[in-house]
Write an enzyme that holds these catalytic residues in place. Structure first.
Site, short mmCIF file in Angstrom:
data_model
loop_
_atom_site.label_atom_id
_atom_site.label_comp_id
_atom_site.label_asym_id
_atom_site.label_seq_id
_atom_site.Cartn_x
_atom_site.Cartn_y
_atom_site.Cartn_z
N TYR A 1 5.62 -43.44 39.19
CA TYR A 1 5.82 -42.10 38.64
C TYR A 1 6.05 -41.02 39.68
CZ TYR A 1 0.69 -42.40 39.20
OH TYR A 1 -0.57 -42.62 39.65
N LYS A 2 6.13 -41.42 40.94
CA LYS A 2 6.40 -40.44 42.00
C LYS A 2 7.90 -40.48 42.30
CE LYS A 2 1.69 -41.07 43.77
NZ LYS A 2 1.10 -39.78 43.40
N ARG B 1 0.51 -29.23 49.79
CA ARG B 1 1.40 -30.40 49.85
C ARG B 1 2.75 -30.07 49.24
NH1 ARG B 1 -0.34 -36.12 47.57
NH2 ARG B 1 0.16 -35.01 45.66
N ASP C 1 -0.18 -50.55 49.96
CA ASP C 1 -0.03 -49.63 48.84
C ASP C 1 1.19 -48.76 49.13
OD1 ASP C 1 -0.07 -47.38 47.19
OD2 ASP C 1 -2.26 -47.36 47.05
N PHE D 1 -5.86 -43.11 49.72
CA PHE D 1 -6.06 -42.53 48.41
C PHE D 1 -7.32 -43.19 47.85
CE2 PHE D 1 -5.53 -42.11 43.83
CZ PHE D 1 -5.26 -40.75 43.75
#
Lengths: 412, 412
Positions: A221-222, A373, A196, A127
């Site tokens: 937040y995922k 996705r 990560d 990312f």
């Protein structure tokens, strides 16, 4: 065909021991497959936040730093996240964004590394924020940044390696990287491994302690459903805490913050990873959101996640027109996160396909130029959702690719 | 005596054009003089947050990044703060803690400074986080940190000065520093001036643009009432934006963040000061809280603030027993923020005095070892509050210092 898959989905949902957890979330009639970007709202969070706002802030005000436990929230919530990523208590602190925590972790790891090592390896497919921040960290600490594909890490580490910053699950492809193996590889070369966990925490076992990870960061937040932009976290393995030297030594990481001493003296333990005043509203929303994990094991979540993505890949294989999309997420369970990415052979259909899916109640997202996705959050996604999403995708792909073909023919 | 002051207070409250604003806040029967630490709750914020939680997160979920304006919140809210600190739009971005923003500002300023300058000056009496972070910034950019009392800045700046980090109002004494004069002094020496506005923004005019400040940071949970630990902000003067080189170049500061490009290319304008994913819950609570400023001028707030602190000093002078406390906040308006700090001649009474005050409904705080702090937020503090606070303080000081004296005598 769809009757068969629908019947299988119904049977799988009936047997799903996590199925009841869906009731804990605010969801609608659609299929939400974007929890790998923003997790759904746990139903009880708004009521808890009303209490935080009206009682803790509105009435107690400044007293809440003590009386409502605001001051200790970063470590307390860190300890709630710890079992979800295989960490013993006292090693995780919540606060700041993932990017800021990447900076803390990479700089601090470079200072923990043996003298004379001048390279920071970074996953070249990561990312992007990790790469940008690692580059800044390298520049500011006098290291050379070495971007390297994760598969090439074993050949790239060596006596110059100070730190390797790696992603557990690739945000684009959904590929799960070998955290135990790569950590061991980096250690064998004498470097430190920073992971990560943004796309793995809450979706699959991480095993930070068991695999000897040095430092780690992740967002909440995922799959942890903490809310939009909720605070991230930093893991510093206990063995490194005494020498952890933060590039952001804010006042709340001080050994005696209310002494307001002009000289900095770091606190012990995970507190040392703090920076500024904790962001209480977002932090307490996250804390409440973590209640949905009570009694849930990550192993059960992982088993369901793999069953969901297996079933989705199978349904897509059956429903999608031939040759229009190609899975880029690995088939092997050991290499798969909790997301399925499909590459559109014609990149031009990627955006119209996702728009049409969303219009029909199937919410995923895309990564330019050509990746659709779909994220699967086992706490609230069921097998009927999967079958429906694949079926609607099949319909949309037939229509859009058909239209695209018509468009080309029309221009002949 | 108290009738006289009470009558004057009533007259002052009647004439106060800001008096009605108090109704916008959740307050109780006490006197809240700790808004310089945590501002009171604007009444409408909980209802707005219910909407954010249930509708924007709960129902729209990921769509809210566009449809609810989440993505642009950092700049939009920055532009709401801008007029309160004398900045034109497009120069302030909200996000991260004050400490993180101090790091961005000091490192970036050191990179904007002329080549070859190797000193970063920092206010030696500053809120400690600024000093700790400035020290880290100096260490990581190869500068020497020079702590200096604000009064000594003119003698300390020179051809080696890259950056001076200064506080507008001292957190301990309430002293207002000369932002226009010191900025000019730093500029005359060829350096850049970075100001910390935590204790001035929302309480008095700042004039960032008018006085040519280079960069500035501030928190939003004091006089801006944004909520506990609400996001801080960063001001980068327009003339510096094109060369602003952030040490924390997170993905949301990228010129095209959704390209997910492995190479970093900074966005133009204030966006460049962003780091990670914006912390939406806290940010939107702050945005709502700023509504109380509609139609309010900072000049009116400043005029009332000085009237409040003048009256408090006068009442304390009359009510407090002789020689027990000494004001450390300057008498001169040009040197006074919106707080009054009283030093206890006997440091040992500081904590018991503040405990007794709070028990009697007068909430201030203390700074060890010997400072009682009282903050005056003109939006919700009135003159009757001031008279009552001073009267209760006088009673407490008489009792506590009397008891202390008894204790000493008892041991003779």
């Amino acid at each position: 065909m769809s009757e068969t898959f629908a019947a299988r989905a119904a049977a799988l949902d009936t047997a799903d021991e996590l199925a009841d957890l869906r009731k804990l979330f605010t969801l609608d009639d659609g299929v939400y497959l974007d929890g790998n970007s923003l997790g759904a709202l746990p139903r009880h969070v708004p009521a808890r936040m009303q209490e935080v706002l009206t009682r803790e802030w509105g009435e107690l005000r400044i007293r809440s730093w003590d009386e409502s436990g605001w001051w200790t929230a970063p470590e307390r919530i860190g300890d709630r996240i710890a079992p979800l990523v295989g960490a013993a208590a006292g090693q995780i602190v919540v606060g700041d964004s993932t990017s800021v925590n990447v900076f803390k972790a990479v700089v601090a790891a470079s200072r923990l590394a043996p003298e004379g090592r001048d390279e920071i390896l970074v996953d070249a497919t990561t990312f992007p924020t990790d790469g940008y921040i690692a580059e800044s960290a390298a520049r500011m600490t006098g290291h050379r940044l070495v971007p390297v594909a994760p598969g090439d890490v074993p050949g790239a580490v060596g006596p110059r390696t100070a730190v390797a910053l790696l992603n557990h699950v690739d945000f684009r492809t959904g590929r799960l990287h070998d955290l135990p193996g790569l950590t061991a590889t980096v250690h064998a070369a004498g470097g430190l491994a920073v992971w990560d966990l943004c796309h793995s925490a809450g979706a699959l076992p991480v095993g930070l302690d068991a695999h000897g990870v040095d430092l780690a960061v992740g967002c909440t937040y995922k799959y942890l459903n903490g809310g939009p932009g909720s605070p991230a976290y930093l893991y510093v393995a206990e063995r490194h805490q005494a020498a952890f030297d933060s590039p952001l030594p804010g006042w709340t990481s001080h050994a005696d913050p209310f002494a307001m001493d002009p000289g900095y003296a770091p606190a012990d333990g995970s507190v040392r990873g703090r920076v500024g005043t904790p962001d209480i509203l977002s932090m307490l929303a996250l804390e409440a959101a973590l209640d949905v994990w009570d009694g849930v094991t990550v192993d059960a979540v992982r088993a369901k996640s793999l069953a969901l993505t297996d079933f989705f890949l199978e349904c897509v294989g059956a429903y999608a027109p031939e040759g229009v999309v190609v899975p880029v997420t690995p088939q092997a369970h050991a290499e798969r996160g909790s997301q399925v990415s499909l590459r559109c052979v014609d990149a031009g259909i990627t955006e119209p396909v996702m728009r049409a899916l969303i219009a029909r109640g199937v919410v995923g997202d895309l990564r330019r130029p050509d990746v659709l996705r779909f994220g699967f959050t086992p706490l609230y996604v069921g097998f009927a959702d999967v079958e429906r999403a694949a079926r609607v995708l099949g319909e949309v792909l037939s229509e859009v690719s058909g239209r695209a073909l018509d468009g080309v023919l029309g221009e002949v």
